[in-house]
Design a protein around this motif. Structure first.
Motif, PDB file in Angstrom:
ATOM      1  N   LEU A 120       0.729  -1.261   0.050  1.00  0.00           N
ATOM      2  CA  LEU A 120       0.104   0.163  -0.082  1.00  0.00           C
ATOM      3  C   LEU A 120       0.680   1.371   0.098  1.00  0.00           C
ATOM      4  CD1 LEU A 120      -2.714  -0.616   2.301  1.00  0.00           C
ATOM      5  CD2 LEU A 120      -3.160   0.051   0.104  1.00  0.00           C
ATOM      6  N   THR A 121       1.777   1.274   0.875  1.00  0.00           N
ATOM      7  CA  THR A 121       2.716   2.488   1.032  1.00  0.00           C
ATOM      8  C   THR A 121       3.561   2.683  -0.353  1.00  0.00           C
ATOM      9  OG1 THR A 121       4.488   1.318   2.016  1.00  0.00           O
ATOM     10  CG2 THR A 121       2.983   2.484   3.428  1.00  0.00           C
ATOM     11  N   ALA A 122       4.030   1.566  -1.001  1.00  0.00           N
ATOM     12  CA  ALA A 122       4.667   1.471  -2.348  1.00  0.00           C
ATOM     13  C   ALA A 122       3.625   2.382  -3.460  1.00  0.00           C
ATOM     14  CB  ALA A 122       5.187   0.083  -2.886  1.00  0.00           C
ATOM     15  N   GLY A 123       2.594   1.877  -3.236  1.00  0.00           N
ATOM     16  CA  GLY A 123       1.441   2.180  -4.293  1.00  0.00           C
ATOM     17  C   GLY A 123       1.117   4.090  -4.098  1.00  0.00           C
ATOM     18  N   LEU A 124       0.942   4.203  -2.678  1.00  0.00           N
ATOM     19  CA  LEU A 124       0.822   5.491  -2.608  1.00  0.00           C
ATOM     20  C   LEU A 124       1.916   6.557  -2.959  1.00  0.00           C
ATOM     21  CD1 LEU A 124      -1.150   5.119   0.771  1.00  0.00           C
ATOM     22  CD2 LEU A 124      -1.953   6.315  -1.156  1.00  0.00           C
ATOM     23  N   TYR A 125       2.996   5.991  -2.706  1.00  0.00           N
ATOM     24  CA  TYR A 125       4.362   6.825  -3.040  1.00  0.00           C
ATOM     25  C   TYR A 125       4.315   6.996  -4.418  1.00  0.00           C
ATOM     26  CZ  TYR A 125       9.204   7.762  -4.065  1.00  0.00           C
ATOM     27  OH  TYR A 125      10.555   8.388  -4.329  1.00  0.00           O
ATOM     28  N   SER A 126       3.862   5.895  -5.457  1.00  0.00           N
ATOM     29  CA  SER A 126       3.932   6.266  -6.739  1.00  0.00           C
ATOM     30  C   SER A 126       2.934   7.082  -7.133  1.00  0.00           C
ATOM     31  CB  SER A 126       3.691   4.673  -7.621  1.00  0.00           C
ATOM     32  OG  SER A 126       4.658   3.842  -7.276  1.00  0.00           O
ATOM     33  N   LEU A 127       1.759   7.108  -6.439  1.00  0.00           N
ATOM     34  CA  LEU A 127       0.599   7.982  -6.756  1.00  0.00           C
ATOM     35  C   LEU A 127       1.093   9.392  -6.445  1.00  0.00           C
ATOM     36  CD1 LEU A 127      -2.513   7.561  -7.255  1.00  0.00           C
ATOM     37  CD2 LEU A 127      -2.848   7.939  -5.074  1.00  0.00           C
ATOM     38  N   ILE A 128       1.717   9.632  -5.264  1.00  0.00           N
ATOM     39  CA  ILE A 128       2.178  10.954  -4.953  1.00  0.00           C
ATOM     40  C   ILE A 128       3.418  11.416  -5.537  1.00  0.00           C
ATOM     41  CG2 ILE A 128       2.813  12.232  -2.960  1.00  0.00           C
ATOM     42  CD1 ILE A 128       1.117  10.424  -1.297  1.00  0.00           C
ATOM     43  N   ASN A 129       4.530  10.640  -5.671  1.00  0.00           N
ATOM     44  CA  ASN A 129       5.646  11.183  -6.071  1.00  0.00           C
ATOM     45  C   ASN A 129       5.525  11.446  -7.560  1.00  0.00           C
ATOM     46  OD1 ASN A 129       8.559  11.824  -5.356  1.00  0.00           O
ATOM     47  ND2 ASN A 129       8.888   9.771  -6.965  1.00  0.00           N
ATOM     48  N   TYR A 130       5.015  10.816  -8.351  1.00  0.00           N
ATOM     49  CA  TYR A 130       4.672  10.895  -9.783  1.00  0.00           C
ATOM     50  C   TYR A 130       3.723  11.843 -10.345  1.00  0.00           C
ATOM     51  CZ  TYR A 130       8.303   7.374 -10.103  1.00  0.00           C
ATOM     52  OH  TYR A 130       9.323   6.822  -9.828  1.00  0.00           O
ATOM     53  N   ARG A 131       3.120  12.460  -9.264  1.00  0.00           N
ATOM     54  CA  ARG A 131       1.829  13.383  -9.456  1.00  0.00           C
ATOM     55  C   ARG A 131       0.782  12.958 -10.384  1.00  0.00           C
ATOM     56  NH1 ARG A 131       5.188  19.007 -10.599  1.00  0.00           N
ATOM     57  NH2 ARG A 131       2.700  19.533 -10.985  1.00  0.00           N
ATOM     58  N   LEU A 132       0.250  11.859  -9.945  1.00  0.00           N
ATOM     59  CA  LEU A 132      -0.777  11.255 -10.763  1.00  0.00           C
ATOM     60  C   LEU A 132      -2.248  11.608 -10.583  1.00  0.00           C
ATOM     61  CD1 LEU A 132       0.381   7.452 -10.788  1.00  0.00           C
ATOM     62  CD2 LEU A 132       1.138   9.087 -12.448  1.00  0.00           C
ATOM     63  N   LEU A 133      -2.273  12.585  -9.550  1.00  0.00           N
ATOM     64  CA  LEU A 133      -3.682  13.132  -9.275  1.00  0.00           C
ATOM     65  C   LEU A 133      -3.250  14.846  -9.206  1.00  0.00           C
ATOM     66  CD1 LEU A 133      -4.660  10.911  -6.237  1.00  0.00           C
ATOM     67  CD2 LEU A 133      -5.354  10.841  -8.530  1.00  0.00           C
ATOM     68  N   PRO A 134      -4.560  15.437  -9.304  1.00  0.00           N
ATOM     69  CA  PRO A 134      -4.486  16.725  -9.237  1.00  0.00           C
ATOM     70  C   PRO A 134      -3.867  17.124  -7.861  1.00  0.00           C
ATOM     71  CG  PRO A 134      -6.529  16.401 -10.010  1.00  0.00           C
ATOM     72  CD  PRO A 134      -5.871  14.696  -9.589  1.00  0.00           C
ATOM     73  N   ASP A 135      -3.503  18.329  -7.733  1.00  0.00           N
ATOM     74  CA  ASP A 135      -2.738  18.776  -6.355  1.00  0.00           C
ATOM     75  C   ASP A 135      -3.395  18.702  -5.104  1.00  0.00           C
ATOM     76  OD1 ASP A 135      -0.152  19.209  -7.352  1.00  0.00           O
ATOM     77  OD2 ASP A 135      -0.599  21.076  -8.019  1.00  0.00           O
ATOM     78  N   VAL A 136      -4.909  19.072  -5.210  1.00  0.00           N
ATOM     79  CA  VAL A 136      -5.689  18.941  -4.084  1.00  0.00           C
ATOM     80  C   VAL A 136      -5.938  17.437  -3.617  1.00  0.00           C
ATOM     81  CG1 VAL A 136      -7.987  19.364  -3.426  1.00  0.00           C
ATOM     82  CG2 VAL A 136      -6.918  21.169  -4.729  1.00  0.00           C
ATOM     83  N   GLU A 137      -6.092  16.781  -4.638  1.00  0.00           N
ATOM     84  CA  GLU A 137      -6.088  15.208  -4.146  1.00  0.00           C
ATOM     85  C   GLU A 137      -4.886  14.587  -3.806  1.00  0.00           C
ATOM     86  OE1 GLU A 137      -8.040  13.285  -7.609  1.00  0.00           O
ATOM     87  OE2 GLU A 137      -9.756  14.309  -7.456  1.00  0.00           O
ATOM     88  N   LEU A 138      -3.727  15.092  -4.331  1.00  0.00           N
ATOM     89  CA  LEU A 138      -2.542  14.795  -3.846  1.00  0.00           C
ATOM     90  C   LEU A 138      -2.445  14.999  -2.341  1.00  0.00           C
ATOM     91  CD1 LEU A 138       0.044  15.652  -6.725  1.00  0.00           C
ATOM     92  CD2 LEU A 138      -0.763  13.276  -5.889  1.00  0.00           C
ATOM     93  N   ILE A 139      -2.789  16.081  -1.866  1.00  0.00           N
ATOM     94  CA  ILE A 139      -2.631  16.586  -0.397  1.00  0.00           C
ATOM     95  C   ILE A 139      -3.442  15.612   0.175  1.00  0.00           C
ATOM     96  CG2 ILE A 139      -3.199  18.257   1.101  1.00  0.00           C
ATOM     97  CD1 ILE A 139      -2.447  20.375  -1.123  1.00  0.00           C
ATOM     98  N   GLN A 140      -4.757  15.212  -0.117  1.00  0.00           N
ATOM     99  CA  GLN A 140      -5.580  14.328   0.581  1.00  0.00           C
ATOM    100  C   GLN A 140      -4.924  12.719   0.468  1.00  0.00           C
ATOM    101  OE1 GLN A 140      -9.226  14.286  -1.863  1.00  0.00           O
ATOM    102  NE2 GLN A 140      -9.727  16.465  -1.137  1.00  0.00           N
ATOM    103  N   ALA A 141      -4.187  12.339  -0.517  1.00  0.00           N
ATOM    104  CA  ALA A 141      -3.434  11.142  -0.676  1.00  0.00           C
ATOM    105  C   ALA A 141      -2.522  11.172   0.416  1.00  0.00           C
ATOM    106  CB  ALA A 141      -2.896  10.927  -2.009  1.00  0.00           C
ATOM    107  N   CYS A 142      -1.675  12.309   0.555  1.00  0.00           N
ATOM    108  CA  CYS A 142      -0.699  12.427   1.774  1.00  0.00           C
ATOM    109  C   CYS A 142      -1.534  12.090   2.945  1.00  0.00           C
ATOM    110  CB  CYS A 142       0.169  13.872   1.544  1.00  0.00           C
ATOM    111  SG  CYS A 142       1.130  14.022   0.038  1.00  0.00           S
ATOM    112  N   GLU A 143      -2.479  12.798   3.519  1.00  0.00           N
ATOM    113  CA  GLU A 143      -3.150  12.621   4.525  1.00  0.00           C
ATOM    114  C   GLU A 143      -3.503  11.078   4.680  1.00  0.00           C
ATOM    115  OE1 GLU A 143      -4.323  13.400   8.189  1.00  0.00           O
ATOM    116  OE2 GLU A 143      -3.246  14.719   6.981  1.00  0.00           O
ATOM    117  N   LYS A 144      -4.027  10.531   3.789  1.00  0.00           N
ATOM    118  CA  LYS A 144      -4.260   9.092   3.825  1.00  0.00           C
ATOM    119  C   LYS A 144      -3.187   8.204   4.159  1.00  0.00           C
ATOM    120  CE  LYS A 144      -8.513   9.341   0.783  1.00  0.00           C
ATOM    121  NZ  LYS A 144      -9.594   9.087   1.870  1.00  0.00           N
ATOM    122  N   ARG A 145      -2.023   8.631   3.608  1.00  0.00           N
ATOM    123  CA  ARG A 145      -0.852   7.795   3.980  1.00  0.00           C
ATOM    124  C   ARG A 145      -0.430   8.102   5.501  1.00  0.00           C
ATOM    125  NH1 ARG A 145       4.561   6.535   2.746  1.00  0.00           N
ATOM    126  NH2 ARG A 145       4.960   5.791   4.986  1.00  0.00           N
TER     127      ARG A 145
END
Length: 363
Positions: free
Chosen positions: A222-247
């Motif tokens: 899960l953490t590897a998947g979230l890292y890819s999602l966040i580090n490679y900016r696969l979502l808009p910034d607002v959603e990236l911040i939400q993904a960081c909080e979910k991590r």
């Protein structure tokens, strides 16, 4: 003491991909003689031992199979030295150690795998190796040859699968994505992994540690998947911040309130979150995240040799400083200062006193 020379000859012959008839011709004996050796019915004549060892590139002791404990002890020493250097990002030293080990034990797959790994890391763009591009080209053929050899002949499943995944990765990195994808397809499905299938074969005293290990590996995925999602900016910034909080919430779920362990990803997560805030023009939030990232990076650089963490879901986990592997010789604070904070995402913050203060602390 029973000699295992027949089994060794058979293994080495198959590794060379030659038949019994071909080996017999090379040695000037009958194919029946080779067959009897491999079946354990008799041994080769003494004068043939140097010829066999020279042909297969092994010592006579290795050919006789009587020095396994000595070999394993020496291999362990090579692996320990390798781990010490990779912990500090000294990849060329890792290559030298692995080559030294392979020269002494040319058929040891643990050492061959480490050599493949070090050659691959020398082409890692995420490290601080200036000539990484040249290394990718320079070592491509050797990485491929090592990976294919380990895939075909290595009896250790874990080493074989690790090398297979790295071989596929190397093909993709070198622009051969179709070949890489085909190699990836040979890996077993997670559905039929031991983590998903072994439960019914466990004794009662094995179930709790097994369940906790399964949770740990699930957390790692899960953490590897979230890292890819966040580090490679696969979502808009607002959603990236939400993904960081979910991590962060995931960490709290797994570790409870004991999430302040010294993991480099904590600093990286905060930097990514700060970058997203900065791109949205939320400078104060970005600075707050960077201050937290500074603390995490500093804690990581000054972490103890071992950290023991206890949690309900994972039980007791020991994190060893020496287990960290990198292609970068710099401390994390320096990487954060020179690499992560050099991103254009922080351009609007560079001239602020708060950002300068952060850079000063990292220096």
């Amino acid at each position: 003491m029973k000699l295992n020379i027949g089994e060794t000859i058979k293994h080495l012959r198959k590794e060379r991909d030659i038949t019994q008839d071909e080996l017999a011709d090379i040695l000037g004996v009958s194919s029946q003689s080779v067959s009897r050796w491999e079946c354990g019915m008799c041994y080769p004549d003494m004068e043939l031992l140097p010829v066999l060892s020279d042909f297969f590139g092994v010592t006579v002791d290795t050919l006789l199979g009587v020095n396994e404990k000595i070999e394993q002890s020496k291999v362990d020493q090579y692996l320990k030295r390798f781990q010490k250097e990779i912990n500090c990002g000294r990849i060329y030293d890792c290559i030298a150690i692995a080559r030294e080990g392979v020269a002494e034990y040319p058929n040891n797959y643990a050492l061959l795998n480490k050599l493949m790994y070090a050659l691959f890391l020398s082409g890692d763009s995420d490290g601080n190796i200036p000539e990484w591009k040249e290394n990718m080209e320079k070592y491509d053929a050797e990485i491929t040859a090592l990976g294919e050899r380990i895939m075909k002949y290595c009896p250790d499943q874990n080493i074989r699968l690790e090398a297979t995944a790295r071989l596929a990765f190397n093909h993709c990195e070198m622009g051969r994505k179709e070949i890489g994808k085909a190699v990836y397809e040979t890996l077993p499905s997670a559905e039929f992994s031991k983590e998903n299938q072994m439960w019914w074969g466990l004794n009662e005293d094995e179930k709790l540690p097994f369940a906790r290990e399964r949770i740990r590996k699930g957390y790692d995925l899960l953490t590897a998947g979230l890292y890819s999602l966040i580090n490679y900016r696969l979502l808009p910034d607002v959603e990236l911040i939400q993904a960081c909080e979910k991590r962060r919430k995931l960490d709290k779920l797994i570790y409870g309130n004991k999430i302040e362990h010294n993991y480099w990803g904590n600093a990286r997560l905060c930097c990514n979150c700060a970058a997203a805030f900065a791109r949205l023009g939320k400078c104060n939030d970005a600075i707050d995240q960077l201050k937290i990232a500074v603390k995490y990076a500093n804690d990581f650089d000054n972490r103890p040799d071992e950290t023991v963490i206890s949690s309900l879901l994972l039980g007791e986990t020991t994190i060893k400083k020496m287990d960290y592997e990198t292609a970068d010789t710099r401390p994390l604070t320096e990487i954060m200062r020179d690499k992560w904070l050099s991103s254009s995402s922080f351009d609007d913050l560079r001239n602020t006193d708060e950002f300068r203060e952060i850079i000063s602390f990292l220096s």
